[in-house]
Design an enzyme around this catalytic site. Structure first.
Site, PDB file in Angstrom:
ATOM      1  N   GLY A   1      25.213   2.894  -3.626  1.00  0.00           N
ATOM      2  CA  GLY A   1      23.998   2.635  -4.383  1.00  0.00           C
ATOM      3  C   GLY A   1      24.195   2.162  -5.803  1.00  0.00           C
TER       4      GLY A   1
ATOM      5  N   GLU B   1      30.659   4.832  -1.042  1.00  0.00           N
ATOM      6  CA  GLU B   1      30.294   3.771  -0.107  1.00  0.00           C
ATOM      7  C   GLU B   1      29.686   2.562  -0.816  1.00  0.00           C
ATOM      8  OE1 GLU B   1      27.595   5.779   2.475  1.00  0.00           O
ATOM      9  OE2 GLU B   1      29.135   7.037   3.384  1.00  0.00           O
ATOM     10  N   PRO B   2      30.445   1.862  -1.657  1.00  0.00           N
ATOM     11  CA  PRO B   2      29.888   0.657  -2.285  1.00  0.00           C
ATOM     12  C   PRO B   2      29.740  -0.468  -1.272  1.00  0.00           C
ATOM     13  CG  PRO B   2      32.215   0.835  -2.765  1.00  0.00           C
ATOM     14  CD  PRO B   2      31.843   2.097  -2.028  1.00  0.00           C
ATOM     15  N   GLY B   3      28.616  -1.114  -1.263  1.00  0.00           N
ATOM     16  CA  GLY B   3      28.410  -2.304  -0.445  1.00  0.00           C
ATOM     17  C   GLY B   3      27.951  -3.429  -1.342  1.00  0.00           C
ATOM     18  N   ARG B   4      26.728  -3.289  -1.848  1.00  0.00           N
ATOM     19  CA  ARG B   4      26.183  -4.256  -2.798  1.00  0.00           C
ATOM     20  C   ARG B   4      27.132  -4.481  -3.981  1.00  0.00           C
ATOM     21  NH1 ARG B   4      20.580  -4.322  -4.073  1.00  0.00           N
ATOM     22  NH2 ARG B   4      20.506  -2.215  -3.214  1.00  0.00           N
TER      23      ARG B   4
ATOM     24  N   CYS C   1       4.996 -20.199   5.593  1.00  0.00           N
ATOM     25  CA  CYS C   1       3.545 -20.175   5.536  1.00  0.00           C
ATOM     26  C   CYS C   1       3.054 -18.804   5.073  1.00  0.00           C
ATOM     27  CB  CYS C   1       2.993 -20.517   6.921  1.00  0.00           C
ATOM     28  SG  CYS C   1       1.347 -21.235   6.852  1.00  0.00           S
ATOM     29  N   GLU C   2       3.448 -18.419   3.867  1.00  0.00           N
ATOM     30  CA  GLU C   2       3.085 -17.142   3.262  1.00  0.00           C
ATOM     31  C   GLU C   2       3.000 -17.322   1.749  1.00  0.00           C
ATOM     32  OE1 GLU C   2       2.467 -14.111   4.487  1.00  0.00           O
ATOM     33  OE2 GLU C   2       2.877 -14.565   6.592  1.00  0.00           O
TER      34      GLU C   2
ATOM     35  N   TYR D   1      22.424  -8.001   1.306  1.00  0.00           N
ATOM     36  CA  TYR D   1      21.093  -7.813   1.876  1.00  0.00           C
ATOM     37  C   TYR D   1      20.272  -9.093   1.962  1.00  0.00           C
ATOM     38  CZ  TYR D   1      22.421  -3.005   1.226  1.00  0.00           C
ATOM     39  OH  TYR D   1      23.108  -1.835   1.265  1.00  0.00           O
TER      40      TYR D   1
END
Length: 463
Positions: free
Chosen positions: A278, A320-323, A391-392, A421
Site C-alpha cells: 500500500g 507486499e509492494p506492488g504499485r 460513450c460515457e 492497476y
C-alpha cells in the site's frame, strides 16, 4: 420536470472554479523525474525517449494506445525493495498491480517473492517459473477449486480470510496429505487516509477477521486445532497509496499485541508477520513518496520495538509492494484525436484510449500528470481535461492538467505512473481492444503482452 432530474448549468460536470486548480508549471516541456521512470528524457529534437527509444518510433511500431514499461526502472525498484529489507525479511510483489510472464521472470531473477490473489495469477506465476514455495495466495472468497490447486502445486503461504476458508483448507490439505502453511488476515481497526475503496483495515469491509471483535483470536484457535494446517503468522493490510508509516505503526502494535495473546493462551510464538503493502507513488509532482530504505528501516524498528515491549522474539517481517515497484515504471502513450475548447471553461482533449485502459480516474478520482511527448512547444499553457473515446461522460483519463495551447490532432501525449492497476483493470468496454504492454531496455523494445485483436473478441463470443 422530474424531481430526480437536474438541469446542467455552466458548472455542471465538476468544472473547477477559477483559482481552485493550481497554476501551470513553469515549463510545460519538463518531465518531472518524480513521476516518470528513470530513463525517460527528451532528445535533441525535443521528442521524449525511454530506454533510449523515442516515442514516435514506439507509436509507429506498436500503435497507440500502448503501455510502455521501462524494464531497467522496474528491476532497479525491485532490487531497492529487496536490498532495503535484506535477508531477514521477505518482499512479496503484489501481482494484482500488474502481472505477466515477463514480470514474473524479472521478479525471480531479482530475488523477490510473489503474492497472487486468483487462480489466473497463480497460473501466470507458475507458467513463468516462479517456485511455488515463493508464492503466497490471498483472497477473501477462494473457491474449493482454487484452494485445491494451490495446495497441490505447493504454494508456500495461503492467507486465510474466514472461518469457512479455514475449514475448507484444512479438509483439502488433509485429503492431500499436506501440512499447509497459513497466515491469518486480520483487520486491525486502523483508518488509512486514502480513498474509501482502497482502505482495507477498518471494520466495515469485506477483508479479514476482526481483532477488536474477537474473530481473529477465534480464527487462531481454529487453525491451531487442525493438524493439516501450520499457523505461521498474522497478516495485516491497512490500505493503498499511503505516504507515511504512522498507520503501519498502529497496525504493528496491534498485531504484536495479538502475538502476545497467542503466546499467553496457546504457548506458541508465531514466527512471521506480514504488514501488507500500500505504499504510495507520485502520480503528480505534489506527491511525496518515501524511499524503500526509509520505509524498511521504519517498519523494522516499529516491529522490533513493539516485540521488545511484549517480551517476544522479533518475527520475520514480510511486505507486499506492488504499485510501489511497477507503478512508476510505465506510461501510457496516446494519440490526440480531437481538441475541443469550451469558452470560459477548459479544453477537452480526446485520445484514442480512455477508461478501458485506465479506469482509476473514474473509479477512485485518481489524479494523473500528462505531457506532450512527440515534440516540445513554447505555446502558452491551456487548462485541459484529457478524455477517452468511450460513450460515457465519466470517461476521463486526466481530470485537470495543463498542455500547450498549440496542441493538435496527431500529437502524442503520455500519462506517466500507469504501471499499476491500469492494464490489470483494463476492460473491453465498448468492445475496445486492450492495449499492448511494450517493454523497453537499452535501445530495444519488445511486446510482453500483445494488443488484443478483433479475433480475440470474436473467439470468446460463440454466438
Amino acid at each position: 420536470m422530474s424531481r430526480s432530474a437536474h438541469p446542467a448549468g455552466p458548472r455542471h460536470g465538476d468544472v473547477l472554479p477559477e483559482g481552485h486548480y493550481q497554476a501551470p508549471p513553469a515549463d510545460l516541456n519538463a518531465l518531472d523525474p518524480k513521476v516518470w521512470s528513470r530513463t525517460v528524457a527528451r532528445d535533441a529534437e525535443g521528442v521524449a525517449t525511454v530506454g533510449g527509444i523515442d516515442v514516435k518510433r514506439l507509436a509507429a511500431e506498436f500503435g497507440t494506445p500502448a503501455y510502455v514499461l521501462d524494464e531497467e526502472d522496474f528491476r532497479t525498484r525491485a532490487r531497492a525493495w529487496r536490498d532495503a529489507f535484506g535477508s531477514d525479511a521477505d518482499v512479496y510483489y503484489a501481482g494484482k498491480a500488474f502481472l505477466s510472464k515477463a514480470i514474473v521472470r524479472w521478479l525471480h531473477e531479482e530475488g523477490l517473492n510473489l503474492d497472487v490473489c486468483s487462480v489466473g495469477e497463480l497460473a501466470v506465476a507458475l507458467a513463468a517459473g516462479m517456485p511455488p514455495e515463493r508464492i503466497a495466495l490471498h483472497g477473501n472468497n477462494k473457491s474449493v477449486d482454487e484452494l485445491e490447486h494451490a495446495v497441490k502445486t505447493g504454494v508456500g503461504h495461503i492467507v486465510v480470510d474466514s472461518y469457512e476458508e479455514i475449514e475448507r483448507l484444512a479438509a483439502i490439505a488433509a485429503r492431500q496429505g499436506v501440512r499447509q502453511q497459513v497466515l491469518i488476515r486480520i483487520t486491525v481497526g486502523v483508518e488509512a487516509h486514502t480513498h474509501e475503496f482502497i482502505a482495507t483495515a477498518h471494520e466495515d469491509q469485506k477483508f479479514g477477521l476482526s481483532l477488536n471483535g474477537g474473530a481473529a483470536a477465534e480464527a487462531v484457535r481454529r487453525v491451531l486445532g487442525h493438524d493439516s494446517l501450520e499457523l505461521r503468522g498474522i497478516h495485516s493490510h491497512i490500505g493503498s497509496q499511503i505516504f507515511d508509516t504512522a498507520g503501519f505503526e498502529v497496525a504493528a502494535r496491534r498485531v504484536v499485541g495479538l502475538l502476545a495473546e497467542i503466546r499467553d493462551e496457546h504457548g506458541v510464538e508465531l514466527p512471521e508477520i506480514d504488514l501488507g503493502g500500500g505504499l504510495g507513488i507520485a502520480y503528480t509532482s505534489d506527491d511525496d513518496p518515501r524511499e524503500p530504505a526509509e520505509i524498511a528501516a521504519a517498519l523494522a524498528e516499529i516491529v522490533r520495538r513493539e516485540c521488545a515491549a511484549a517480551n517476544l522474539d522479533t518475527p520475520r517481517l514480510s511486505v507486499e509492494p506492488g504499485r510501489a515497484i511497477v507503478g512508476p515504471t510505465a506510461f501510457t502513450l496516446y494519440e490526440v484525436g480531437t481538441v475541443k475548447p469550451l469558452e470560459g471553461l477548459r479544453t477537452y482533449v480526446s485520445v484514442d484510449g480512455g477508461m478501458s485502459d485506465n479506469i482509476r480516474t473514474a473509479l477512485y478520482d485518481a489524479e494523473y500528470s500528462v505531457a506532450l511527448v512527440s515534440r516540445t512547444s513554447e505555446a502558452e499553457p491551456m487548462l485541459v481535461r484529457v478524455v477517452g473515446k468511450h460513450c460515457e461522460s465519466g470517461d476521463i483519463v486526466v481530470r485537470d492538467a495543463f498542455l500547450p495551447a498549440d496542441l493538435t490532432p496527431g500529437d502524442l501525449i503520455a500519462v506517466p505512473a500507469t504501471g499499476a492497476y491500469c492494464r490489470s483493470m483494463a476492460s473491453n468496454y465498448n468492445h475496445a481492444l486492450k492495449p499492448p504492454v511494450v517493454a523497453v531496455k537499452d535501445g530495444a523494445a519488445r511486446v510482453i503482452v500483445r494488443r488484443e485483436t478483433e479475433e480475440d473478441l470474436l473467439r470468446l463470443d460463440i454466438g
